[in-house]
Design an enzyme around this catalytic site. Sequence first.
Site, mmCIF file in Angstrom:
data_model
loop_
_atom_site.group_PDB
_atom_site.id
_atom_site.type_symbol
_atom_site.label_atom_id
_atom_site.label_comp_id
_atom_site.label_asym_id
_atom_site.label_seq_id
_atom_site.Cartn_x
_atom_site.Cartn_y
_atom_site.Cartn_z
ATOM 1 N N CYS A 115 0.811 -1.222 0.000
ATOM 2 C CA CYS A 115 0.000 0.000 0.000
ATOM 3 C C CYS A 115 0.846 1.276 0.000
ATOM 4 C CB CYS A 115 -0.963 -0.006 1.183
ATOM 5 S SG CYS A 115 -2.154 -1.346 1.078
ATOM 6 N N HIS A 252 -3.056 7.546 1.847
ATOM 7 C CA HIS A 252 -3.491 6.213 1.388
ATOM 8 C C HIS A 252 -4.846 5.926 2.027
ATOM 9 C CE1 HIS A 252 -3.882 2.037 0.657
ATOM 10 N NE2 HIS A 252 -3.601 1.665 1.893
ATOM 11 N N ASN A 282 -9.959 0.142 -0.105
ATOM 12 C CA ASN A 282 -8.492 0.219 -0.137
ATOM 13 C C ASN A 282 -8.002 -0.376 -1.453
ATOM 14 O OD1 ASN A 282 -5.749 -0.179 0.181
ATOM 15 N ND2 ASN A 282 -5.882 -1.014 2.239
HETATM 16 N N1 COA Z 1 -18.281 -8.113 9.269
HETATM 17 C C1 COA Z 1 -18.776 -8.358 10.510
HETATM 18 N N2 COA Z 1 -18.011 -8.730 11.536
HETATM 19 C C2 COA Z 1 -16.689 -8.858 11.305
HETATM 20 C C3 COA Z 1 -16.125 -8.626 10.032
HETATM 21 C C4 COA Z 1 -16.990 -8.252 8.988
HETATM 22 N N3 COA Z 1 -16.540 -7.987 7.747
HETATM 23 N N4 COA Z 1 -14.795 -8.833 10.105
HETATM 24 C C5 COA Z 1 -14.514 -9.182 11.374
HETATM 25 N N5 COA Z 1 -15.650 -9.201 12.094
HETATM 26 C C6 COA Z 1 -15.833 -9.530 13.505
HETATM 27 C C7 COA Z 1 -14.709 -10.391 14.055
HETATM 28 O O1 COA Z 1 -14.924 -11.747 13.747
HETATM 29 C C8 COA Z 1 -14.811 -10.107 15.531
HETATM 30 O O2 COA Z 1 -15.859 -10.847 16.066
HETATM 31 P P1 COA Z 1 -15.735 -11.529 17.524
HETATM 32 O O3 COA Z 1 -15.572 -10.370 18.467
HETATM 33 O O4 COA Z 1 -17.025 -12.247 17.669
HETATM 34 O O5 COA Z 1 -14.537 -12.412 17.440
HETATM 35 C C9 COA Z 1 -15.235 -8.638 15.576
HETATM 36 O O6 COA Z 1 -15.769 -8.331 14.283
HETATM 37 C C10 COA Z 1 -14.096 -7.689 15.907
HETATM 38 O O7 COA Z 1 -12.994 -8.034 15.095
HETATM 39 P P2 COA Z 1 -11.684 -7.186 15.111
HETATM 40 O O8 COA Z 1 -10.748 -7.676 14.042
HETATM 41 O O9 COA Z 1 -11.158 -7.047 16.511
HETATM 42 O O10 COA Z 1 -12.296 -5.782 14.665
HETATM 43 P P3 COA Z 1 -11.652 -4.363 14.652
HETATM 44 O O11 COA Z 1 -12.468 -3.443 15.438
HETATM 45 O O12 COA Z 1 -10.175 -4.379 14.898
HETATM 46 O O13 COA Z 1 -11.848 -3.973 13.118
HETATM 47 C C11 COA Z 1 -10.577 -3.839 11.096
HETATM 48 C C12 COA Z 1 -11.259 -4.763 12.105
HETATM 49 C C13 COA Z 1 -9.920 -4.728 10.039
HETATM 50 C C14 COA Z 1 -11.636 -2.964 10.431
HETATM 51 C C15 COA Z 1 -9.547 -2.961 11.837
HETATM 52 O O14 COA Z 1 -8.711 -3.753 12.638
HETATM 53 C C16 COA Z 1 -8.691 -2.188 10.881
HETATM 54 O O15 COA Z 1 -9.171 -1.303 10.207
HETATM 55 N N6 COA Z 1 -7.371 -2.493 10.818
HETATM 56 C C17 COA Z 1 -6.490 -1.868 9.896
HETATM 57 C C18 COA Z 1 -6.650 -2.544 8.602
HETATM 58 C C19 COA Z 1 -6.010 -1.816 7.474
HETATM 59 O O16 COA Z 1 -6.206 -0.648 7.309
HETATM 60 N N7 COA Z 1 -5.270 -2.557 6.660
HETATM 61 C C20 COA Z 1 -4.696 -2.081 5.492
HETATM 62 C C21 COA Z 1 -3.447 -1.325 5.795
HETATM 63 S S1 COA Z 1 -2.741 -0.879 4.278
#
Ligand code: COA
Length: 325
Positions: A115, A252, A282
Site C-alpha cells: 500500500c 493512502h 483500499n
Molecule cells: N463483518 C462483521 N463482523 C466482522 C467482520 C466483517 N466484515 N470482520 C470481522 N468481524 C468480527 C470479528 O470476527 C470479531 O468478532 P468476535 O468479536 O465475535 O470475534 C469482531 O468483528 C471484531 O474483530 P476485530 O478484528 O477485533 O475488529 P476491529 O475493530 O479491529 O476492526 C478492522 C477490524 C480490520 C476494520 C480494523 O482492525 C482495521 O481497520 N485495521 C487496519 C486494517 C487496514 O487498514 N489494513 C490495510 C493497511 S494498508
Amino acid sequence: MSTLRSVVKGVGGYLPKRVVTNDDLAQLIDTSDEWIAARTGIRERRIVADDELTSTMGVAAARAALGNAGLEAKDIDLIILATSTPDQTFPATAVTIQAELGINHGAAFDIQAVCSGFVFALATADNYLKGGQFKRALVVGSEAFSRILDWQDRSTCVLFGDGAGAVVVEAQKLNGAMSDRGILAACLRSDGRYRDKLYVDGGPSSTGTVGHVRMDGPEVFRHAVTKISEVIGDTLDQAGYQASDIDWFVPHQANKRILDGAARKLGLDPERIVITVDKHANTSAASIPLALNAACADGRIKQGDLVLLEAMGGGFTWGALLIRW
Ligand code: COA
C-alpha cells in the site's frame, strides 16, 4: 542557484465499471453495511471485469494522466509501476504498460511496497529526475486486489477494491526555493519485523502459488497512526513546514478511522483531507493517485497548493511526500 525539481504535470485515474456495495457483500458472507461502514468508512468498491488486468487499468490511467499533462507517450522516458498484483511474476507489468503505450525507449520497472507502493515509486522517480537521468516519468499505481482476496475471509475481503491512478512528473530547472513547484521532501521507511502482520500466503519461491491476503487487522491499526504521524513530521521538518501550512492531505485510503486519527494527532484540518475510501475502499498502491485524480478533477487541488501524501502498508512499509503542486 538553479536545481532540478520533479514537477507534477498531469494526473489520471481509472476505475472498473462494476460497483460492489457492502450490501452486495452481505449477500455472500456474514457481514453488514453497518459493520463495514462504522469500522472503515467504506460503502462500496470497484471490482475488475474478467478480461481486465492490472496492466489494462494501468494503461487507462496512464493515458488519462498523459492527456491531462498535454503530453504524448513518446515524451515519457521512465515508467515506474507500483503494484502487488502484477499480471505475471515476470516480466514487470510496467513493460506491458510501456509496450501498450508504444514506448520503446527509456526504462520501465515495477516497485513492490504494497500500500506504500505509490509513495515509494514517486520518491524513486523523483531521485532519477533530480539526478538528471530521465526527463519525464509516468508513475502508476494499479491493483487488481480482488484477485488475491480470500472471499470467504470477512475480515479482509470487505476492505479492498480495484483501480489504477497515474501521475506524470517532469524534471524542471528551478531556483530551489520551497515556493517553487515540485516534490519538496520525501521520507521512506520499512520494518520487516512486522512482515507477518499483513502478507500474502503464497509466492514463487515458497509455495509456488499466488496466495491470498492475510492480516492481523487490530495490530496493523495499532501501528498505523503512530508510524504515519512520525513520518509526516519528519517530512514536514525536512522542508521546514508545519501541518498548518498544508493545503491538501492526500493519504493512502485504507480506513477512515486511521486517517482521522492521524489528522487529529497532527492537528490537520479535517476539511483538508481528501477521502475516497467510501467509494473505492483500499485499492493499495492505486489509492493515492486515484484520490489525487478526484481532488484535481473537482478543482480542490490547484497549482501552487502544498500537498502532503502519506501511506502505510505490508512490510511494514510507510512514507510521506510533500509536493508544491
Ligand atoms: N463483518 C462483521 N463482523 C466482522 C467482520 C466483517 N466484515 N470482520 C470481522 N468481524 C468480527 C470479528 O470476527 C470479531 O468478532 P468476535 O468479536 O465475535 O470475534 C469482531 O468483528 C471484531 O474483530 P476485530 O478484528 O477485533 O475488529 P476491529 O475493530 O479491529 O476492526 C478492522 C477490524 C480490520 C476494520 C480494523 O482492525 C482495521 O481497520 N485495521 C487496519 C486494517 C487496514 O487498514 N489494513 C490495510 C493497511 S494498508
